[in-house]
Design a protein around this motif. Structure first.
Motif, PDB file in Angstrom:
ATOM      1  N   UNK A   1       0.854  -1.185   0.000  1.00 28.81           N
ATOM      2  CA  UNK A   1       0.000   0.000   0.000  1.00 28.81           C
ATOM      3  C   UNK A   1       0.895   1.242   0.000  1.00 28.81           C
ATOM      4  N   UNK A   2       0.988   1.912  -1.106  1.00 24.15           N
ATOM      5  CA  UNK A   2       1.869   3.092  -1.171  1.00 24.15           C
ATOM      6  C   UNK A   2       1.409   4.203  -0.227  1.00 24.15           C
ATOM      7  N   UNK A   3       0.150   4.242   0.036  1.00 26.74           N
ATOM      8  CA  UNK A   3      -0.354   5.272   0.938  1.00 26.74           C
ATOM      9  C   UNK A   3       0.109   5.021   2.377  1.00 26.74           C
ATOM     10  N   UNK A   4       0.071   3.745   2.753  1.00 31.44           N
ATOM     11  CA  UNK A   4       0.511   3.407   4.108  1.00 31.44           C
ATOM     12  C   UNK A   4       2.002   3.645   4.258  1.00 31.44           C
ATOM     13  N   UNK A   5       2.787   3.262   3.229  1.00 36.93           N
ATOM     14  CA  UNK A   5       4.227   3.480   3.315  1.00 36.93           C
ATOM     15  C   UNK A   5       4.565   4.976   3.356  1.00 36.93           C
ATOM     16  N   UNK A   6       3.742   5.746   2.732  1.00 38.38           N
ATOM     17  CA  UNK A   6       3.987   7.202   2.711  1.00 38.38           C
ATOM     18  C   UNK A   6       3.472   7.900   3.966  1.00 38.38           C
ATOM     19  N   UNK A   7       2.876   7.117   4.835  1.00 35.80           N
ATOM     20  CA  UNK A   7       2.377   7.723   6.065  1.00 35.80           C
ATOM     21  C   UNK A   7       1.053   8.427   5.899  1.00 35.80           C
ATOM     22  N   UNK A   8       0.289   8.067   4.864  1.00 35.97           N
ATOM     23  CA  UNK A   8      -0.993   8.698   4.628  1.00 35.97           C
ATOM     24  C   UNK A   8      -2.095   8.026   5.442  1.00 35.97           C
ATOM     25  N   UNK A   9      -3.187   8.685   5.583  1.00 34.73           N
ATOM     26  CA  UNK A   9      -4.335   8.139   6.291  1.00 34.73           C
ATOM     27  C   UNK A   9      -5.124   7.279   5.311  1.00 34.73           C
ATOM     28  N   UNK A  10      -4.853   5.999   5.325  1.00 32.25           N
ATOM     29  CA  UNK A  10      -5.473   5.083   4.358  1.00 32.25           C
ATOM     30  C   UNK A  10      -6.975   4.958   4.580  1.00 32.25           C
ATOM     31  N   UNK A  11      -7.388   5.089   5.810  1.00 34.54           N
ATOM     32  CA  UNK A  11      -8.815   4.961   6.077  1.00 34.54           C
ATOM     33  C   UNK A  11      -9.602   6.069   5.358  1.00 34.54           C
ATOM     34  N   UNK A  12      -9.083   7.280   5.396  1.00 34.72           N
ATOM     35  CA  UNK A  12      -9.755   8.382   4.698  1.00 34.72           C
ATOM     36  C   UNK A  12      -9.767   8.152   3.197  1.00 34.72           C
ATOM     37  N   UNK A  13      -8.654   7.656   2.688  1.00 33.77           N
ATOM     38  CA  UNK A  13      -8.569   7.404   1.249  1.00 33.77           C
ATOM     39  C   UNK A  13      -9.566   6.316   0.861  1.00 33.77           C
ATOM     40  N   UNK A  14      -9.652   5.230   1.670  1.00 36.31           N
ATOM     41  CA  UNK A  14     -10.579   4.144   1.372  1.00 36.31           C
ATOM     42  C   UNK A  14     -12.025   4.625   1.462  1.00 36.31           C
ATOM     43  N   UNK A  15     -12.278   5.522   2.366  1.00 39.10           N
ATOM     44  CA  UNK A  15     -13.648   6.025   2.532  1.00 39.10           C
ATOM     45  C   UNK A  15     -13.992   7.137   1.528  1.00 39.10           C
ATOM     46  N   UNK A  16     -12.978   7.613   0.769  1.00 39.97           N
ATOM     47  CA  UNK A  16     -13.222   8.679  -0.199  1.00 39.97           C
ATOM     48  C   UNK A  16     -13.339  10.056   0.422  1.00 39.97           C
ATOM     49  N   UNK A  17     -12.773  10.162   1.628  1.00 39.99           N
ATOM     50  CA  UNK A  17     -12.799  11.476   2.284  1.00 39.99           C
ATOM     51  C   UNK A  17     -11.777  12.410   1.617  1.00 39.99           C
ATOM     52  N   UNK A  18     -11.894  13.687   1.908  1.00 42.76           N
ATOM     53  CA  UNK A  18     -10.936  14.658   1.363  1.00 42.76           C
ATOM     54  C   UNK A  18      -9.538  14.351   1.909  1.00 42.76           C
ATOM     55  N   UNK A  19      -8.626  14.150   0.955  1.00 45.99           N
ATOM     56  CA  UNK A  19      -7.250  13.870   1.380  1.00 45.99           C
ATOM     57  C   UNK A  19      -6.348  13.953   0.161  1.00 45.99           C
ATOM     58  N   UNK A  20      -5.101  14.426   0.427  1.00 48.68           N
ATOM     59  CA  UNK A  20      -4.088  14.436  -0.602  1.00 48.68           C
ATOM     60  C   UNK A  20      -2.867  13.717  -0.054  1.00 48.68           C
ATOM     61  N   UNK A  21      -2.331  12.778  -0.840  1.00 54.52           N
ATOM     62  CA  UNK A  21      -1.232  11.915  -0.346  1.00 54.52           C
ATOM     63  C   UNK A  21      -0.070  11.967  -1.318  1.00 54.52           C
ATOM     64  N   UNK A  22       1.075  12.513  -0.866  1.00 48.68           N
ATOM     65  CA  UNK A  22       2.320  12.467  -1.647  1.00 48.68           C
ATOM     66  C   UNK A  22       2.938  11.083  -1.444  1.00 48.68           C
ATOM     67  N   UNK A  23       3.257  10.386  -2.527  1.00 53.17           N
ATOM     68  CA  UNK A  23       3.706   8.981  -2.422  1.00 53.17           C
ATOM     69  C   UNK A  23       5.220   8.811  -2.435  1.00 53.17           C
ATOM     70  N   UNK A  24       5.980   9.713  -3.049  1.00 54.67           N
ATOM     71  CA  UNK A  24       7.434   9.601  -3.080  1.00 54.67           C
ATOM     72  C   UNK A  24       8.072  10.937  -3.437  1.00 54.67           C
ATOM     73  N   UNK A  25       9.423  10.993  -3.235  1.00 52.53           N
ATOM     74  CA  UNK A  25      10.180  12.225  -3.522  1.00 52.53           C
ATOM     75  C   UNK A  25      11.457  11.842  -4.249  1.00 52.53           C
ATOM     76  N   UNK A  26      11.765  12.586  -5.307  1.00 51.22           N
ATOM     77  CA  UNK A  26      13.021  12.398  -6.029  1.00 51.22           C
ATOM     78  C   UNK A  26      13.515  13.753  -6.494  1.00 51.22           C
TER      79      UNK A  26
END
Length: 305
Positions: free
Chosen positions: A167-192
């Motif tokens: 789960x890229x969201x979990x590895x990125x420290x995002x709130x997966x529950x909000x994402x699964x529920x379709x709540x408002x959220x923005x998740x950065x997945x990686x940095x280069x």
């Protein structure tokens, strides 16, 4: 004197008979008896001779010695004793036959034991035990011998690829529950880092909205984890007590040096100058007021520090 009767024998002399001296050969005396016995023993005879007619030797001795003294003198009976080597009579012969039979039976028994027992005795038991042991050893050796088997065909085991869903969201420290529920959220997945332009490259995902910089629309604010934003995330927008700096963004969904309307991402030089170690995201309204707890932060790569 001469018997006057024709063919008669000479009459015995008148007067008392003289007693012969011991050891003389007078007939009827001990010497005569001994001579008669010797003659009888020397003469051949058969069983039943005892008490029969005198043997021929006795007649010769009689003829030589003459009649016994006195016409009516008694004659000493002679008892015959079997001599050794004589055959011993019927009893002795029977005893010999019995002894011979016993010896023969014993010999035959020994031969039978030897033949049937294979030598007999304790040695046979040892031989049997030794043969048994040898047989057991042979059996053991036979059992231990490697069995001939078909050639082993080596096969390469099929390795099933185990698909582990990360789960890229979990590895990125995002709130997966909000994402699964379709709540408002923005998740950065990686940095280069873009090596050509030197800008940071941060792909992201939006949940519950489509980013757009326009009236009445929601968009995204990117900011570095330095004060005052690190002290209060509301300072990453116009609603914070001590508003800081940020970069607004909508599309494409990658924060980089090629944004719409010429917008550009933070560069490595800017991050180093600010002393940042992370880059963060948050949702903002069209007035640039941010909505708390709607974004995440990622560590900068080593080359950006």
């Amino acid at each position: 004197m001469t018997d006057p009767s024709p063919g008669g024998r000479a009459a015995p002399p008148a007067g008392p008979a003289s007693t012969p001296s011991p050891g003389t050969g007078a007939p009827g005396g001990p010497a005569y008896a001994g001579a008669g016995a010797a003659a009888a023993s020397a003469a051949p005879r058969t069983t039943g001779d005892v008490g029969g007619a005198p043997p021929a030797g006795a007649d010769a001795a009689y003829a030589a010695n003459g009649p016994s003294a006195g016409a009516g003198a008694p004659t000493t009976p002679v008892t015959e004793v079997p001599l050794d080597g004589d055959g011993g009579g019927p009893d002795r012969r029977n005893l010999g036959l019995i002894l011979g039979s016993v010896v023969g039976v014993i010999v035959l028994g020994i031969i039978a034991i030897v033949v049937l027992g294979g030598g007999g005795g304790d040695g046979d038991g040892e031989d049997v035990a030794q043969d048994t042991t040898t047989t057991a050893d042979q059996q053991t050796t036979t059992s231990a011998a490697p069995a001939t088997s078909a050639p082993v065909v080596e096969t390469t085991p099929t390795t099933r690829a185990t698909t582990t869903t990360v789960d890229p969201y979990a590895e990125a420290g995002c709130d997966t529950e909000k994402i699964e529920n379709g709540d408002l959220y923005v998740c950065a997945t990686e940095v280069s880092v873009d090596a050509t332009t030197g800008s940071l490259v941060v792909p992201f995902e939006s949940s519950g909205f489509e980013p757009e910089i326009a009236a009445g629309q929601l968009h995204v604010h990117f900011y570095l984890n330095v004060p005052p934003m690190s002290e209060n995330e509301l300072n990453a927008g116009s609603s914070g007590p001590n508003s800081g700096t940020w970069v607004l963004w909508d599309t494409p969904l990658t924060f980089a040096n090629t944004g719409d309307n010429g917008r550009q991402a933070y560069t490595v030089e800017q991050a180093r100058a600010a002393g940042a170690t992370q880059i963060c995201t948050i949702i903002a309204e069209d007035t640039h007021a941010v909505i708390p707890n709607t974004g995440n932060c990622l560590d900068l790569p080593p080359e950006a520090l």
